[in-house]
Motif scaffolding. Sequence first.
Motif, PDB file in Angstrom:
ATOM      1  N   THR A   4       0.854  -1.181   0.000  1.00  9.27           N
ATOM      2  CA  THR A   4       0.000   0.000   0.000  1.00  9.27           C
ATOM      3  C   THR A   4       0.890   1.231   0.000  1.00  9.27           C
ATOM      4  O   THR A   4       1.776   1.364   0.853  1.00  9.27           O
ATOM      5  CB  THR A   4      -0.901   0.015   1.244  1.00  9.27           C
ATOM      6  OG1 THR A   4      -1.679  -1.182   1.253  1.00  9.27           O
ATOM      7  CG2 THR A   4      -1.811   1.227   1.232  1.00  9.27           C
ATOM      8  N   LEU A   6       2.429   4.824   0.704  1.00 11.62           N
ATOM      9  CA  LEU A   6       2.313   5.708   1.858  1.00 11.62           C
ATOM     10  C   LEU A   6       1.536   6.953   1.481  1.00 11.62           C
ATOM     11  O   LEU A   6       1.609   7.434   0.342  1.00 11.62           O
ATOM     12  CB  LEU A   6       3.703   6.095   2.364  1.00 11.62           C
ATOM     13  CG  LEU A   6       4.532   4.984   2.983  1.00 11.62           C
ATOM     14  CD1 LEU A   6       5.932   5.496   3.305  1.00 11.62           C
ATOM     15  CD2 LEU A   6       3.865   4.445   4.240  1.00 11.62           C
ATOM     16  N   PRO A   7       0.756   7.503   2.430  1.00 15.29           N
ATOM     17  CA  PRO A   7       0.080   8.777   2.164  1.00 15.29           C
ATOM     18  C   PRO A   7       1.095   9.834   1.758  1.00 15.29           C
ATOM     19  O   PRO A   7       2.156   9.963   2.375  1.00 15.29           O
ATOM     20  CB  PRO A   7      -0.572   9.104   3.513  1.00 15.29           C
ATOM     21  CG  PRO A   7      -0.722   7.784   4.198  1.00 15.29           C
ATOM     22  CD  PRO A   7       0.469   6.986   3.774  1.00 15.29           C
ATOM     23  N   ARG A   8       0.796  10.579   0.708  1.00 13.95           N
ATOM     24  CA  ARG A   8       1.789  11.479   0.124  1.00 13.95           C
ATOM     25  C   ARG A   8       1.935  12.786   0.907  1.00 13.95           C
ATOM     26  O   ARG A   8       3.032  13.330   1.016  1.00 13.95           O
ATOM     27  CB  ARG A   8       1.456  11.759  -1.342  1.00 13.95           C
ATOM     28  CG  ARG A   8       1.412  10.490  -2.196  1.00 13.95           C
ATOM     29  CD  ARG A   8       1.165  10.801  -3.657  1.00 13.95           C
ATOM     30  NE  ARG A   8       2.300  11.471  -4.274  1.00 13.95           N
ATOM     31  CZ  ARG A   8       3.345  10.837  -4.801  1.00 13.95           C
ATOM     32  NH1 ARG A   8       3.387   9.510  -4.777  1.00 13.95           N
ATOM     33  NH2 ARG A   8       4.330  11.495  -5.362  1.00 13.95           N
ATOM     34  N   ARG A   9       0.825  13.318   1.414  1.00 15.58           N
ATOM     35  CA  ARG A   9       0.921  14.622   2.094  1.00 15.58           C
ATOM     36  C   ARG A   9       1.689  14.494   3.401  1.00 15.58           C
ATOM     37  O   ARG A   9       2.671  15.199   3.636  1.00 15.58           O
ATOM     38  CB  ARG A   9      -0.473  15.192   2.361  1.00 15.58           C
ATOM     39  CG  ARG A   9      -0.453  16.545   3.070  1.00 15.58           C
ATOM     40  CD  ARG A   9      -1.864  17.032   3.356  1.00 15.58           C
ATOM     41  NE  ARG A   9      -2.489  16.300   4.446  1.00 15.58           N
ATOM     42  CZ  ARG A   9      -2.516  16.702   5.713  1.00 15.58           C
ATOM     43  NH1 ARG A   9      -1.919  17.834   6.062  1.00 15.58           N
ATOM     44  NH2 ARG A   9      -3.128  15.993   6.629  1.00 15.58           N
ATOM     45  N   HIS A  11       2.040  11.625   7.126  1.00  9.88           N
ATOM     46  CA  HIS A  11       1.545  10.496   7.901  1.00  9.88           C
ATOM     47  C   HIS A  11       2.333  10.381   9.192  1.00  9.88           C
ATOM     48  O   HIS A  11       3.457  10.886   9.313  1.00  9.88           O
ATOM     49  CB  HIS A  11       1.609   9.186   7.116  1.00  9.88           C
ATOM     50  CG  HIS A  11       2.987   8.690   6.835  1.00  9.88           C
ATOM     51  ND1 HIS A  11       3.712   9.097   5.732  1.00  9.88           N
ATOM     52  CD2 HIS A  11       3.783   7.813   7.505  1.00  9.88           C
ATOM     53  CE1 HIS A  11       4.884   8.504   5.733  1.00  9.88           C
ATOM     54  NE2 HIS A  11       4.960   7.717   6.801  1.00  9.88           N
ATOM     55  N   GLU A  13       3.962   7.606  11.433  1.00  6.90           N
ATOM     56  CA  GLU A  13       4.381   6.202  11.449  1.00  6.90           C
ATOM     57  C   GLU A  13       4.377   5.715  12.889  1.00  6.90           C
ATOM     58  O   GLU A  13       5.017   6.309  13.755  1.00  6.90           O
ATOM     59  CB  GLU A  13       5.776   6.093  10.847  1.00  6.90           C
ATOM     60  CG  GLU A  13       6.321   4.689  10.782  1.00  6.90           C
ATOM     61  CD  GLU A  13       7.732   4.694  10.235  1.00  6.90           C
ATOM     62  OE1 GLU A  13       7.882   4.860   9.002  1.00  6.90           O
ATOM     63  OE2 GLU A  13       8.687   4.563  11.045  1.00  6.90           O
ATOM     64  N   SER A 259       5.602  15.386   3.188  1.00  6.87           N
ATOM     65  CA  SER A 259       6.269  15.639   1.921  1.00  6.87           C
ATOM     66  C   SER A 259       6.339  17.142   1.688  1.00  6.87           C
ATOM     67  O   SER A 259       5.367  17.863   1.926  1.00  6.87           O
ATOM     68  CB  SER A 259       5.501  14.984   0.760  1.00  6.87           C
ATOM     69  OG  SER A 259       5.505  13.586   0.876  1.00  6.87           O
ATOM     70  N   ASP A 295      -3.788  20.019  11.950  1.00  2.00           N
ATOM     71  CA  ASP A 295      -3.255  18.667  12.050  1.00  2.00           C
ATOM     72  C   ASP A 295      -2.639  18.394  13.411  1.00  2.00           C
ATOM     73  O   ASP A 295      -2.180  17.274  13.672  1.00  2.00           O
ATOM     74  CB  ASP A 295      -2.189  18.444  10.974  1.00  2.00           C
ATOM     75  CG  ASP A 295      -2.727  18.692   9.587  1.00  2.00           C
ATOM     76  OD1 ASP A 295      -3.587  17.911   9.142  1.00  2.00           O
ATOM     77  OD2 ASP A 295      -2.316  19.687   8.942  1.00  2.00           O
ATOM     78  N   ARG A 374      -6.740  13.986  10.604  1.00  3.91           N
ATOM     79  CA  ARG A 374      -6.434  14.253   9.195  1.00  3.91           C
ATOM     80  C   ARG A 374      -5.080  13.667   8.799  1.00  3.91           C
ATOM     81  O   ARG A 374      -4.784  13.536   7.604  1.00  3.91           O
ATOM     82  CB  ARG A 374      -6.473  15.766   8.942  1.00  3.91           C
ATOM     83  CG  ARG A 374      -6.533  16.132   7.486  1.00  3.91           C
ATOM     84  CD  ARG A 374      -6.938  17.569   7.266  1.00  3.91           C
ATOM     85  NE  ARG A 374      -5.926  18.522   7.706  1.00  3.91           N
ATOM     86  CZ  ARG A 374      -5.935  19.818   7.387  1.00  3.91           C
ATOM     87  NH1 ARG A 374      -6.926  20.285   6.627  1.00  3.91           N
ATOM     88  NH2 ARG A 374      -5.004  20.647   7.809  1.00  3.91           N
ATOM     89  N   PRO A 376      -3.001  10.462   8.521  1.00  6.97           N
ATOM     90  CA  PRO A 376      -3.167   9.001   8.592  1.00  6.97           C
ATOM     91  C   PRO A 376      -2.091   8.367   9.473  1.00  6.97           C
ATOM     92  O   PRO A 376      -0.951   8.830   9.518  1.00  6.97           O
ATOM     93  CB  PRO A 376      -3.012   8.556   7.126  1.00  6.97           C
ATOM     94  CG  PRO A 376      -3.164   9.797   6.312  1.00  6.97           C
ATOM     95  CD  PRO A 376      -2.718  10.936   7.164  1.00  6.97           C
ATOM     96  N   VAL A 378       0.172   5.089   9.967  1.00  2.00           N
ATOM     97  CA  VAL A 378       0.705   3.958   9.232  1.00  2.00           C
ATOM     98  C   VAL A 378       1.451   3.087  10.226  1.00  2.00           C
ATOM     99  O   VAL A 378       2.381   3.539  10.891  1.00  2.00           O
ATOM    100  CB  VAL A 378       1.655   4.424   8.110  1.00  2.00           C
ATOM    101  CG1 VAL A 378       2.316   3.223   7.430  1.00  2.00           C
ATOM    102  CG2 VAL A 378       0.901   5.267   7.088  1.00  2.00           C
TER     103      VAL A 378
END
Length: 382
Positions: A4, A6-9, A11, A13, A259, A295, A374, A376, A378
């Motif tokens: 899957t 990774l969320p681009r904006r 995350h 971990e 990112s 966030d 907002r 995610p 991971v």
Amino acid sequence: MTETPLPRRAHAEIDLGALRANIRTLRTRVAPHVQVMAVVKADGYGHGAVRCAEAAVDAGATWIGTATPQEALALRAAGLREPRILCWLWTPGDPWAEGIEADLDMTVSGLWALREVTEAARDTGRRARIQLKADTGLGRNGCQPADWPELVGEALKAEAQGLVRITGLWSHLACADEPGHPSIPAQLDVFRSMLDFAEKAGVEPEVRHIANSPATLTLPETHFDLVRPGIAMYGVSPDPALGTSAELGLRPVMRLRASIALVKRVPGGHGVSYGHQYVTPDETTLGLIPLGYADGVPRHASNRGPVLVGDRVRTVAGRIAMDQFVVDLDGDLPEPGAQAVLFGPGDGGEPTAQDWAVAADTIAYEIVTRIGARVPRVYVGE
């Protein structure tokens, strides 16, 4: 199988392997008979309550702790059937009946709560599991010593009627993170006195407990039958005065990444973000980080928060906005999409949650807990 992406904006971990290791470390700080309650209130201090509770139980925790009944009921709904779950922050009209049906241990700190839980027990036809909380000096939730005899007496009457089972007696320390604070022995004296009264009156608790994270780590005289680590199980030191995470044998579980959304050159004298609280001293490059106070990035860390970009720790330039903030890259030109790390364990050169706490004049608890939905989560190290 495909990975899957990774969320681009951005995350967070969450290293469940580190969490399990932290639970095992905390178990070494207590005697073999002392049980460990993994506290997962506030969505597991921002890490995800269900996944963290499962990992903690896998590592040897035999109890789970939440603040609200809604948090506890959500864990049961997610399938956590085995561990005992204690929740302590009840208000009038809360779902006592649902708590009884879900086999929760429910805290009672006053007669109003005892009345509501016994009424729910009558309605459900099931005995409620309750724990009586003593206010030994913190001054928040819990029963004052002067009111303790009445609460204990009424709870024993309800137990004799088959409405409740008194499963625990407990309290909470005010200054366990301040080594040598005089309130610590004073609270322990009050707690022992209140335990003695309740047990002589006929209470036979399964567990007696008062130790939070700092007490678990540094005050063995507070361990009794159960300890309740919260922030420590997530690898964050309760207070720098007790030592860093590494010095305490803990590893931070959360790493917050983003990112870079934009890199651009600007001339000297260029204002940055609202209010122009930062003005570029010379021609430079700016990097846009797509995280903001919506966030959970604290606005109070404007012009101070540290961020790892490339192999250098940069500083937030100007105000942190709702969705984004800027760092001065001093002429460097990373590609858009390059990684910025706000905080993590620190062994990769990145700042830690404690570094952000210093920048925002707060505590590391708040830094990890406030990271919003907002962002995610991971999970790694499963």
